[in-house]
Motif scaffolding. Structure first.
Motif, PDB file in Angstrom:
ATOM      1  N   GLY A  96      43.133  44.481  50.886  1.00  0.00           N
ATOM      2  CA  GLY A  96      42.083  44.186  49.919  1.00  0.00           C
ATOM      3  C   GLY A  96      42.042  45.229  48.817  1.00  0.00           C
ATOM      4  N   PHE A  97      41.577  44.843  47.621  1.00  0.00           N
ATOM      5  CA  PHE A  97      41.565  45.770  46.494  1.00  0.00           C
ATOM      6  C   PHE A  97      40.468  45.386  45.504  1.00  0.00           C
ATOM      7  N   ILE A  98      40.323  46.217  44.458  1.00  0.00           N
ATOM      8  CA  ILE A  98      39.280  46.049  43.442  1.00  0.00           C
ATOM      9  C   ILE A  98      39.928  45.992  42.065  1.00  0.00           C
ATOM     10  N   TYR A  99      39.367  45.165  41.175  1.00  0.00           N
ATOM     11  CA  TYR A  99      39.835  45.095  39.795  1.00  0.00           C
ATOM     12  C   TYR A  99      38.653  44.756  38.891  1.00  0.00           C
ATOM     13  N   MET A 100      38.890  44.657  37.576  1.00  0.00           N
ATOM     14  CA  MET A 100      37.799  44.415  36.634  1.00  0.00           C
ATOM     15  C   MET A 100      38.140  43.281  35.676  1.00  0.00           C
ATOM     16  N   THR A 101      37.082  42.590  35.230  1.00  0.00           N
ATOM     17  CA  THR A 101      37.220  41.571  34.192  1.00  0.00           C
ATOM     18  C   THR A 101      36.201  41.849  33.098  1.00  0.00           C
ATOM     19  N   ASP A 102      36.435  41.263  31.927  1.00  0.00           N
ATOM     20  CA  ASP A 102      35.426  41.368  30.881  1.00  0.00           C
ATOM     21  C   ASP A 102      34.338  40.328  31.126  1.00  0.00           C
ATOM     22  N   GLY A 103      33.412  40.206  30.191  1.00  0.00           N
ATOM     23  CA  GLY A 103      32.287  39.304  30.386  1.00  0.00           C
ATOM     24  C   GLY A 103      32.663  37.844  30.479  1.00  0.00           C
ATOM     25  N   GLU A 104      33.842  37.487  29.944  1.00  0.00           N
ATOM     26  CA  GLU A 104      34.301  36.098  29.988  1.00  0.00           C
ATOM     27  C   GLU A 104      35.148  35.807  31.216  1.00  0.00           C
ATOM     28  N   GLY A 105      35.499  36.855  31.959  1.00  0.00           N
ATOM     29  CA  GLY A 105      36.310  36.661  33.155  1.00  0.00           C
ATOM     30  C   GLY A 105      37.776  36.990  32.971  1.00  0.00           C
ATOM     31  N   THR A 106      38.166  37.453  31.778  1.00  0.00           N
ATOM     32  CA  THR A 106      39.557  37.853  31.548  1.00  0.00           C
ATOM     33  C   THR A 106      39.818  39.188  32.236  1.00  0.00           C
ATOM     34  N   ILE A 107      40.918  39.281  32.962  1.00  0.00           N
ATOM     35  CA  ILE A 107      41.231  40.491  33.727  1.00  0.00           C
ATOM     36  C   ILE A 107      41.634  41.614  32.771  1.00  0.00           C
ATOM     37  N   ILE A 108      40.951  42.771  32.881  1.00  0.00           N
ATOM     38  CA  ILE A 108      41.234  43.895  31.987  1.00  0.00           C
ATOM     39  C   ILE A 108      41.732  45.131  32.736  1.00  0.00           C
ATOM     40  N   ALA A 109      41.572  45.173  34.044  1.00  0.00           N
ATOM     41  CA  ALA A 109      42.094  46.286  34.850  1.00  0.00           C
ATOM     42  C   ALA A 109      42.503  45.729  36.203  1.00  0.00           C
ATOM     43  N   HIS A 110      43.785  45.919  36.540  1.00  0.00           N
ATOM     44  CA  HIS A 110      44.322  45.328  37.772  1.00  0.00           C
ATOM     45  C   HIS A 110      45.584  46.088  38.152  1.00  0.00           C
ATOM     46  N   SER A 111      45.859  46.166  39.452  1.00  0.00           N
ATOM     47  CA  SER A 111      47.076  46.843  39.897  1.00  0.00           C
ATOM     48  C   SER A 111      48.328  46.109  39.422  1.00  0.00           C
ATOM     49  N   ASN A 112      48.212  44.795  39.211  1.00  0.00           N
ATOM     50  CA  ASN A 112      49.310  44.003  38.647  1.00  0.00           C
ATOM     51  C   ASN A 112      49.123  43.950  37.133  1.00  0.00           C
ATOM     52  N   THR A 113      49.823  44.806  36.404  1.00  0.00           N
ATOM     53  CA  THR A 113      49.622  44.917  34.959  1.00  0.00           C
ATOM     54  C   THR A 113      50.038  43.658  34.199  1.00  0.00           C
ATOM     55  N   ASP A 114      50.804  42.767  34.821  1.00  0.00           N
ATOM     56  CA  ASP A 114      51.198  41.528  34.149  1.00  0.00           C
ATOM     57  C   ASP A 114      50.006  40.605  33.907  1.00  0.00           C
TER      58      ASP A 114
END
Length: 328
Positions: free
Chosen positions: A199-217
């Motif tokens: 399991g892991f943690i990541y971030m999205t902006d207010g619209e749900g677009t991923i902005i920080a993730h271990s998978n940079t793609d």
């Protein structure tokens, strides 16, 4: 073989083994269900909320500081008056020194001031240029015309790492400021968090677009619904302090960072939450069999000591019944 046809010794051994196995398995099963329920409750009400909120607090701290710095620069009356008066060279030196001091004190990589009327652009290194509405400076005019006071963005720049940008503008004035900070440490903390096994943690902006993730793609290209589902994304993208959602095989959690308008998302395979419990169950079954075997051996000995006198007495009565017994 019918139970009634068994000898007394065999009946005692059978009853003892069944009693040991039944009691051990029953107690173990009840304990497992209780432990699983407690683990699930703890994960959903304590561990997951604490994990996402800790990251959210770090993000909130960085964003709040940077928004405050950008606000103070954009609303500095001395800078605005100087720019409105023609932006002389002496004042420019003071501005550059001021921006440099703010950058050093707050550990920022960029501090800047832009005059919204003249489009002149300075940062801590000096005067850069007059912004033009082209492919390089179009962001300025888009932001200026947006009517929004603040703007936040997180980019993973080649050779620069993750940088957080915060902008503030006087929507009815001429002051605008932008500041940037390297947040590699924050993203490293985010990427280093492990929940259960994978399991892991990541971030999205207010619209749900991923902005920080271990998978940079996935950065800036993928939406939360692309890595979860539409229903799950809708549940997670609620402006609440904590949201919980279940997918087909995943457990998801999120928290809303109000100062940034972003979401911190956590996900973990549900089966991993109970893997240790399942291993404990197998261990319990193994030791139940070992204990039952031990008690079976003990039962054989006890049954022998209990049943032997009874069997001897039964043999005597049988002999008496056959007319061969001797009571003397």
């Amino acid at each position: 073989m019918r139970f009634s046809s068994l000898s007394i010794k065999q009946k005692l051994i059978s009853i003892l083994i069944i009693a040991v196995l039944a009691s051990t398995l029953l107690v173990g099963t009840v304990q497992q269900f209780i432990a699983r329920d407690m683990m699930e409750t703890n994960m959903e009400t304590a561990q997951l909320p604490n994990m996402v909120k800790q990251v959210a607090n770090r993000v909130d701290k960085e964003v709040t500081l940077m928004k405050s710095v950008a606000f103070s620069i954009a609303n500095n009356p001395d800078i605005i008056a100087w720019s409105a008066a023609g932006a002389d060279k002496q004042g420019e030196n003071r501005l550059v020194n001021y921006l440099g001091e703010i950058a050093r004190f707050n550990d920022l990589t960029v501090t800047s001031f832009v005059d919204r009327n003249t489009h002149k652009y300075w940062n801590q290194e000096g005067f850069l240029r007059v912004l033009k509405n082209d492919q390089y400076d179009g962001w300025f005019f888009a932001y200026k015309d947006s009517g929004q006071e603040t703007s936040l963005s997180l980019y993973n720049e080649p050779g620069q790492g993750y940088r957080l940008f915060a902008n503030y503008q006087q929507t009815n004035g001429r002051g605008m400021s932008g500041v940037a900070k390297s947040v590699d440490e924050l993203v490293d903390v985010l990427n280093s968090v492990k929940i259960a096994e994978s399991g892991f943690i990541y971030m999205t902006d207010g619209e749900g677009t991923i902005i920080a993730h271990s998978n940079t793609d996935l950065l800036g290209k993928s939406h939360l619904r692309d890595v979860t589902s539409g229903q799950t994304a809708n549940q997670l993208l609620q402006q609440q302090t904590f949201n919980l959602a279940r997918g087909e095989e995943m457990l998801y959690a999120s928290t809303y960072v109000k100062s940034a308008g972003w979401y911190v998302i956590a996900q973990v395979p549900e089966n991993e939450l109970y893997s240790q419990m399942d291993n404990a169950s197998l261990s319990m079954i193994f030791w139940s069999l070992v204990i039952a075997g031990g008690f079976a051996l003990l039962g054989v000995w006890l049954a022998g000591t209990i049943s032997k006198p009874i069997e001897n007495l039964a043999a005597v009565f049988k002999q008496l019944g056959d007319g061969h017994g001797d009571l003397t």
